[in-house]
Design a protein around this motif. Structure first.
Motif, short mmCIF file in Angstrom:
data_model
loop_
_atom_site.label_atom_id
_atom_site.label_comp_id
_atom_site.label_asym_id
_atom_site.label_seq_id
_atom_site.Cartn_x
_atom_site.Cartn_y
_atom_site.Cartn_z
N PHE A 34 0.83 -1.20 0.00
CA PHE A 34 0.00 0.00 0.00
C PHE A 34 0.87 1.25 0.00
O PHE A 34 1.74 1.41 0.85
N GLY A 35 0.64 2.15 -0.94
CA GLY A 35 1.41 3.39 -1.00
C GLY A 35 0.64 4.53 -0.37
O GLY A 35 -0.50 4.79 -0.74
N LEU A 36 1.27 5.20 0.60
CA LEU A 36 0.66 6.37 1.24
C LEU A 36 1.37 7.59 0.68
O LEU A 36 2.56 7.80 0.93
N LEU A 37 0.63 8.36 -0.15
CA LEU A 37 1.26 9.44 -0.90
C LEU A 37 0.69 10.79 -0.52
O LEU A 37 -0.41 10.88 0.03
N GLY A 38 1.43 11.83 -0.86
CA GLY A 38 0.93 13.19 -0.62
C GLY A 38 2.09 14.16 -0.60
O GLY A 38 3.23 13.77 -0.31
N GLY A 43 0.56 15.05 5.86
CA GLY A 43 0.13 14.33 7.06
C GLY A 43 0.54 12.86 7.09
O GLY A 43 0.15 12.12 7.99
N LYS A 44 1.37 12.43 6.13
CA LYS A 44 1.74 11.02 6.03
C LYS A 44 2.48 10.53 7.28
O LYS A 44 2.13 9.51 7.87
N VAL A 187 3.12 -1.18 4.04
CA VAL A 187 2.66 0.20 3.82
C VAL A 187 3.90 1.05 3.60
O VAL A 187 4.82 1.04 4.43
N ILE A 188 3.94 1.76 2.47
CA ILE A 188 5.11 2.58 2.16
C ILE A 188 4.67 4.02 1.91
O ILE A 188 3.76 4.26 1.12
N SER A 189 5.35 4.95 2.57
CA SER A 189 5.16 6.34 2.22
C SER A 189 6.40 6.78 1.46
O SER A 189 7.53 6.50 1.89
N SER A 190 6.20 7.40 0.29
CA SER A 190 7.36 7.79 -0.49
C SER A 190 6.99 8.87 -1.50
O SER A 190 5.86 8.95 -1.95
N HIS A 191 7.99 9.69 -1.85
CA HIS A 191 7.81 10.65 -2.95
C HIS A 191 8.37 10.08 -4.25
O HIS A 191 8.30 10.73 -5.28
N LEU A 205 -4.06 8.88 -1.34
CA LEU A 205 -3.42 10.17 -1.55
C LEU A 205 -3.94 11.16 -0.50
O LEU A 205 -5.15 11.38 -0.41
N LEU A 206 -3.02 11.70 0.27
CA LEU A 206 -3.36 12.68 1.30
C LEU A 206 -2.99 14.07 0.81
O LEU A 206 -1.95 14.27 0.19
N LYS A 207 -3.87 15.04 1.10
CA LYS A 207 -3.52 16.43 0.81
C LYS A 207 -4.07 17.28 1.95
O LYS A 207 -5.26 17.16 2.28
N SER A 208 -3.22 18.10 2.53
CA SER A 208 -3.62 18.96 3.65
C SER A 208 -4.43 18.20 4.70
O SER A 208 -5.46 18.68 5.18
#
Ligand SMILES: Nc1ncnc2c1ncn2[C@@H]1O[C@H](COP(=O)(O)OP(=O)(O)OP(=O)(O)O)[C@@H](O)[C@H]1O
Ligand SMILES: [Mg+2]
Length: 245
Positions: A34-38, A43-44, A187-191, A205-208
């Motif tokens: 699972f990719g946690l992006l933003g 807020g990741k 779960v991976i958060s990455s740019h 996708l998280l934004k603000s």
């Protein structure tokens, strides 16, 4: 439906005037990568810190492998390994010492596991050097090894490949693909959206502080003819898109 690996419900978190997380609700199904992006500040890391009990949300709940992350923190923690965005190790210990000590904290000792993890993250040759002598990428490799201790069912990695050289990225990609094949939820958060596109089966996708989209990556990339890559999608969703003009 199978119980999700992670169930996040109505999470609110405020830092002074900043609403870091604003009613975040989504599930991470068991067995996904699972990719946690933003964008920066979305807020990741706050969410990841809440998942592993380091930050207390103002409201909402998190369930990990069926255990309430707050009330049953100890049991929930046994199910997952985590690589935080900022982490530190004792500078005078070696990678081997670090992993051995972390095993001891958890009540076991297994030198084979230490050797295997050092090999998997490509640190075997420097296993007996002090952490203070490590490059940034070596430090990160050790962080990833610590997240894998005890063969957790769920692994949460905040920026795992940032700072790694191409060989390191490939090694970590192979490692994560193998773990996924064995049924581990990741779960991976990455740019590094190219990496996410190669690895992940699902993204949010998280934004603000808000989830602005969530779903199966393959579907997301084929739903709109204009979107040819995850980068296109990210930029379009977050409002910075001006490609194809
Ligand atoms: N301890 C804290 N004190 C005050 N504000 C904080 C704290 N931690 C996070 N924030 C704020 O909350 C918001 C979300 O930060 P967070 O670190 O979760 O973002 P992120 O998505 O991980 O960003 P990045 O991509 O830059 O790592 C930001 O506005 C940040 O300044
Ligand atoms: Mg972050």
């Amino acid at each position: 439906m199978q119980r999700p690996a992670i169930d996040i419900r109505n999470i609110l978190k405020r830092y002074g005037k900043i609403q870091a997380l604003d009613n975040v609700t989504f599930q991470i199904p068991t067995g996904e990568i699972f990719g946690l992006l933003g964008p920066n500040g979305a807020g990741k890391s706050t969410l990841i810190n809440i998942l592993c009990g380091l930050v207390k949300p103002d409201a909402g709940s998190v369930t990990i492998a069926g255990h309430d992350a707050k009330r049953e923190h100890q049991v929930a923690a046994e199910d997952f390994g985590v690589l935080l965005e900022s982490f530190g190790f004792y500078p005078t210990y070696t990678a081997r010492d670090t992993l051995t000590i972390l095993q001891r904290y958890r009540g076991y000792r297994d030198q084979d596991e230490v050797d295997t993890l050092l090999d998997k993250v490509g640190l075997s040759e420097r296993a007996d050097s002090r952490v203070q002598s490590y490059s940034q990428g070596m430090h990160k490799r050790l962080g990833i090894a610590t997240a894998l201790l005890g063969d957790p069912k769920i692994i949460i990695l905040d920026e795992p490949t940032a700072g790694l050289d191409p060989g390191g990225m490939q090694a970590i990609r192979t490692l994560l693909t193998d773990l996924h094949a064995e049924g581990t939820t990741i779960v991976i958060s990455s740019h590094l959206l190219g990496e996410i596109e190669r690895l992940c089966t699902r993204i949010a996708l998280l934004k603000s502080g808000e989830i602005i989209s969530e779903g199966v990556l393959k579907d997301i990339l084929t739903q709109d003819g204009d979107i040819t890559s995850l980068e296109d999608y990210f930029l379009k969703q977050t409002g910075d898109y001006n490609a194809h003009e």
